[in-house]
Design an enzyme around this catalytic site. Structure first.
Site, PDB file in Angstrom:
ATOM      1  N   PHE A 189       7.705 -15.793   5.403  1.00 24.39           N
ATOM      2  CA  PHE A 189       8.541 -14.588   5.311  1.00 24.39           C
ATOM      3  C   PHE A 189       9.050 -14.234   6.712  1.00 24.39           C
ATOM      4  O   PHE A 189       8.313 -14.342   7.686  1.00 24.39           O
ATOM      5  CB  PHE A 189       7.688 -13.467   4.725  1.00 24.39           C
ATOM      6  CG  PHE A 189       8.462 -12.258   4.312  1.00 24.39           C
ATOM      7  CD1 PHE A 189       9.061 -12.197   3.067  1.00 24.39           C
ATOM      8  CD2 PHE A 189       8.594 -11.172   5.173  1.00 24.39           C
ATOM      9  CE1 PHE A 189       9.780 -11.058   2.678  1.00 24.39           C
ATOM     10  CE2 PHE A 189       9.303 -10.044   4.793  1.00 24.39           C
ATOM     11  CZ  PHE A 189       9.900  -9.988   3.541  1.00 24.39           C
ATOM     12  N   ARG A 247      15.635 -15.877  -7.768  1.00 27.19           N
ATOM     13  CA  ARG A 247      14.183 -15.716  -7.872  1.00 27.19           C
ATOM     14  C   ARG A 247      13.854 -14.737  -8.991  1.00 27.19           C
ATOM     15  O   ARG A 247      14.399 -13.631  -9.043  1.00 27.19           O
ATOM     16  CB  ARG A 247      13.637 -15.204  -6.540  1.00 27.19           C
ATOM     17  CG  ARG A 247      12.127 -15.291  -6.435  1.00 27.19           C
ATOM     18  CD  ARG A 247      11.639 -14.733  -5.129  1.00 27.19           C
ATOM     19  NE  ARG A 247      11.842 -13.291  -5.078  1.00 27.19           N
ATOM     20  CZ  ARG A 247      11.370 -12.492  -4.116  1.00 27.19           C
ATOM     21  NH1 ARG A 247      10.668 -13.002  -3.117  1.00 27.19           N
ATOM     22  NH2 ARG A 247      11.582 -11.203  -4.140  1.00 27.19           N
ATOM     23  N   TYR A 298       3.152  -2.576  -2.324  1.00 25.71           N
ATOM     24  CA  TYR A 298       4.287  -2.103  -3.140  1.00 25.71           C
ATOM     25  C   TYR A 298       4.877  -3.188  -4.028  1.00 25.71           C
ATOM     26  O   TYR A 298       5.850  -2.942  -4.716  1.00 25.71           O
ATOM     27  CB  TYR A 298       5.371  -1.475  -2.258  1.00 25.71           C
ATOM     28  CG  TYR A 298       5.885  -2.357  -1.133  1.00 25.71           C
ATOM     29  CD1 TYR A 298       6.807  -3.362  -1.374  1.00 25.71           C
ATOM     30  CD2 TYR A 298       5.447  -2.169   0.176  1.00 25.71           C
ATOM     31  CE1 TYR A 298       7.283  -4.160  -0.337  1.00 25.71           C
ATOM     32  CE2 TYR A 298       5.908  -2.963   1.219  1.00 25.71           C
ATOM     33  CZ  TYR A 298       6.830  -3.955   0.950  1.00 25.71           C
ATOM     34  OH  TYR A 298       7.287  -4.743   1.972  1.00 25.71           O
ATOM     35  N   LYS A 299       4.305  -4.399  -3.997  1.00 31.29           N
ATOM     36  CA  LYS A 299       4.822  -5.476  -4.844  1.00 31.29           C
ATOM     37  C   LYS A 299       4.002  -5.494  -6.139  1.00 31.29           C
ATOM     38  O   LYS A 299       4.126  -4.596  -6.956  1.00 31.29           O
ATOM     39  CB  LYS A 299       4.787  -6.783  -4.067  1.00 31.29           C
ATOM     40  CG  LYS A 299       5.799  -6.743  -2.908  1.00 31.29           C
ATOM     41  CD  LYS A 299       5.730  -7.907  -1.963  1.00 31.29           C
ATOM     42  CE  LYS A 299       6.844  -7.765  -0.917  1.00 31.29           C
ATOM     43  NZ  LYS A 299       6.674  -8.669   0.211  1.00 31.29           N
ATOM     44  N   ASP A 320      -1.501 -14.027   4.845  1.00 36.06           N
ATOM     45  CA  ASP A 320      -0.619 -12.995   4.319  1.00 36.06           C
ATOM     46  C   ASP A 320      -0.696 -13.071   2.792  1.00 36.06           C
ATOM     47  O   ASP A 320      -0.368 -14.104   2.195  1.00 36.06           O
ATOM     48  CB  ASP A 320       0.806 -13.241   4.827  1.00 36.06           C
ATOM     49  CG  ASP A 320       1.771 -12.139   4.391  1.00 36.06           C
ATOM     50  OD1 ASP A 320       1.586 -11.606   3.273  1.00 36.06           O
ATOM     51  OD2 ASP A 320       2.704 -11.833   5.142  1.00 36.06           O
TER      52      ASP A 320
HETATM   53  C1  PLP Z   1       7.150  -8.399   1.388  1.00 30.95           C
HETATM   54  C2  PLP Z   1       6.524  -9.162   2.493  1.00 30.95           C
HETATM   55  C3  PLP Z   1       6.338  -8.591   3.765  1.00 30.95           C
HETATM   56  C4  PLP Z   1       6.876  -7.199   4.021  1.00 30.95           C
HETATM   57  O1  PLP Z   1       6.544  -6.618   5.229  1.00 30.95           O
HETATM   58  P1  PLP Z   1       6.860  -5.046   5.420  1.00 30.95           P
HETATM   59  O2  PLP Z   1       6.419  -4.723   6.783  1.00 30.95           O
HETATM   60  O3  PLP Z   1       6.125  -4.314   4.347  1.00 30.95           O
HETATM   61  O4  PLP Z   1       8.330  -4.845   5.234  1.00 30.95           O
HETATM   62  C5  PLP Z   1       5.694  -9.344   4.721  1.00 30.95           C
HETATM   63  N1  PLP Z   1       5.252 -10.604   4.450  1.00 30.95           N
HETATM   64  C6  PLP Z   1       5.436 -11.179   3.238  1.00 30.95           C
HETATM   65  C7  PLP Z   1       4.932 -12.562   2.966  1.00 30.95           C
HETATM   66  C8  PLP Z   1       6.077 -10.480   2.230  1.00 30.95           C
HETATM   67  O5  PLP Z   1       6.265 -11.041   1.029  1.00 30.95           O
END
Ligand code: PLP
Length: 404
Positions: free
Chosen positions: A127, A378, A229-230, A204
């Protein structure tokens, strides 16, 4: 025999988790939401909780709420996630900050614990925020980044990790489930390989927590961060969690010193001394309104149980792949996710040259997937809220748009 809409309806009728959809606030039942892995739907209980906190705790009780209700929330919700979903012991998980800041703190602390090592490993497909955090730390500390090159739908394999490890590697940052392909990395084997090379691995869990069963102590994991939040449905911008095993807590020191991570914080004394335990990973005042929606939603996930959630998740992605095979592959789509359900998370990515315009046409038709550059559509199949018929209708519509 090709799959029909009735087959999908039969799957819904036989779905033991179908009733949990009623625990969510869903004002538009006709909307087909295939993006619960970017922003989970709200539970009714979270909605109620936020209102109560707004009116009673903030509005009526005011400052007294900090001491009476709020100071302990980062630990309380952290433990709920940790014990309920990560296999953690109490006091190993805390909630606060964005995932990005939590990543920064964790990678930074891990680098501090390996001062003689000059290399950080991360995958090219990780990400963006994970990559940028690593790039910033590498630049600040004059370290080298060693990239695991893009692995496509199969994801990072154990051999890829073996291929980059040596005695110069201090920290490895990997996503457990790839945010694009959904490829699932072999957590216990990779963790063991990294640790035996003397490095620290940070996992992560943004795309796995709430979708894939986790047992971090069993898998030897000492350090992890993840989103709420996911698949955890905690609400937009709800703070991230950080897991630090008690063994790692003894080894790592959180780098952003703030009053919330100081021992005896309310004495406001000169000089910094870290708080004992996981609260030393806090920094500043937590966002209460962003945090309180997490608890009821995570309670629901824990109540349903990860084995049942995983089972439905695999059935949903299996249906999506079967429909892809039948009607989308012949129309020029390709599969950008692993074929084996055991090797993927709870989303599916399909390739098509016109992915971007197809995605916006789906959105106009009341179907919300996500577009991923350059050619990916996706489909996030959140197990507690996605119906089998949603998958059927969404992919049928996609096929119709391609044919049109
Ligand atoms: C959604 C996501 C993030 C999001 O980071 P934020 O600081 O909450 O915006 C980070 N890493 C991964 C792998 C994600 O899927």
């Amino acid at each position: 025999m090709p799959l029909t809409r009735d087959d999908a309806l039969d799957l819904d009728a036989g779905d033991p988790l179908a009733g949990y959809r009623d625990e969510f606030y869903i004002p538009d039942d006709a909307l087909i939401y295939l993006d619960g892995n970017s922003l989970g739907r709200p539970t009714k209980a979270s909605r109620d909780r936020v209102r109560i906190v707004l009116d009673d705790d903030w509005g009526t009780n005011l400052i007294r709420s900090w001491e009476q209700r709020w100071v302990g929330l980062p630990n309380h919700i952290g433990d709920l996630i940790g014990r309920g979903l990560l296999g953690a012991a109490p006091g190993e998980t805390i909630v606060g900050d964005t995932t990005t800041v939590a990543l920064y703190k964790a990678v930074s602390a891990a680098l501090d614990a390996r001062p003689e090592r000059s290399v950080i490993v991360i995958e090219r497909d990780n990400f963006p925020t994970d990559r940028y955090v690593v790039e910033s730390l590498a630049q600040q500390r004059n370290l080298t980044i060693r990239w695991i090159e893009e692995r496509g739908p199969s994801g990072v394999a154990v051999d890829d990790v073996h291929g980059v490890l040596d005695e110069t590697v201090g920290v490895v940052v990997l996503s457990h489930v790839d945010y694009r392909s959904a490829a699932l990395v072999d957590m216990p084997t990779v963790t063991a390989a990294v640790h035996s090379a003397g490095a620290i691995i940070l996992w992560d869990l943004c795309h796995s927590v709430g979708a894939v069963p986790l047992d971090l102590p069993r898998d030897g994991v000492g350090l992890a961060v993840g989103c709420t939040y996911k698949y955890l449905n905690g609400g937009p911008g709800a703070p991230a969690f950080t897991f630090v095993s008690s063994a790692m807590q003894a080894e790592l020191r959180q780098p952003i010193w703030g009053w919330w991570s100081r021992s005896e914080m309310f004495e406001m004394e000169q000089g910094y001394r870290p708080e004992v335990g996981i609260r030393s990973w806090l920094t500043g005042t937590p966002g209460v309104l962003s945090m309180v929606g997490i608890e009821p939603a995570v309670e629901l996930t824990v109540r349903v149980g990860m084995p049942a959630i995983r089972q439905k998740s695999m059935a949903l992605t299996e249906l999506a792949v079967s429909l892809y095979d039948e009607s989308l592959a012949p129309l020029g789509c390709w599969l950008l996710s692993p074929r084996d359900p055991e090797r993927r998370g709870s989303h599916i990515m399909l390739g098509h040259p016109d992915a971007a315009s197809l995605t916006s046409r789906l959105v106009k038709a009341g179907i919300l997937p996500d577009y991923r550059r350059p050619d990916g559509i996706r489909l996030g199949l959140a197990p507690l809220t996605t119906r089998f018929v949603d998958v059927y209708d969404g992919l049928e519509r996609l096929a119709a748009l391609i044919r049109a």
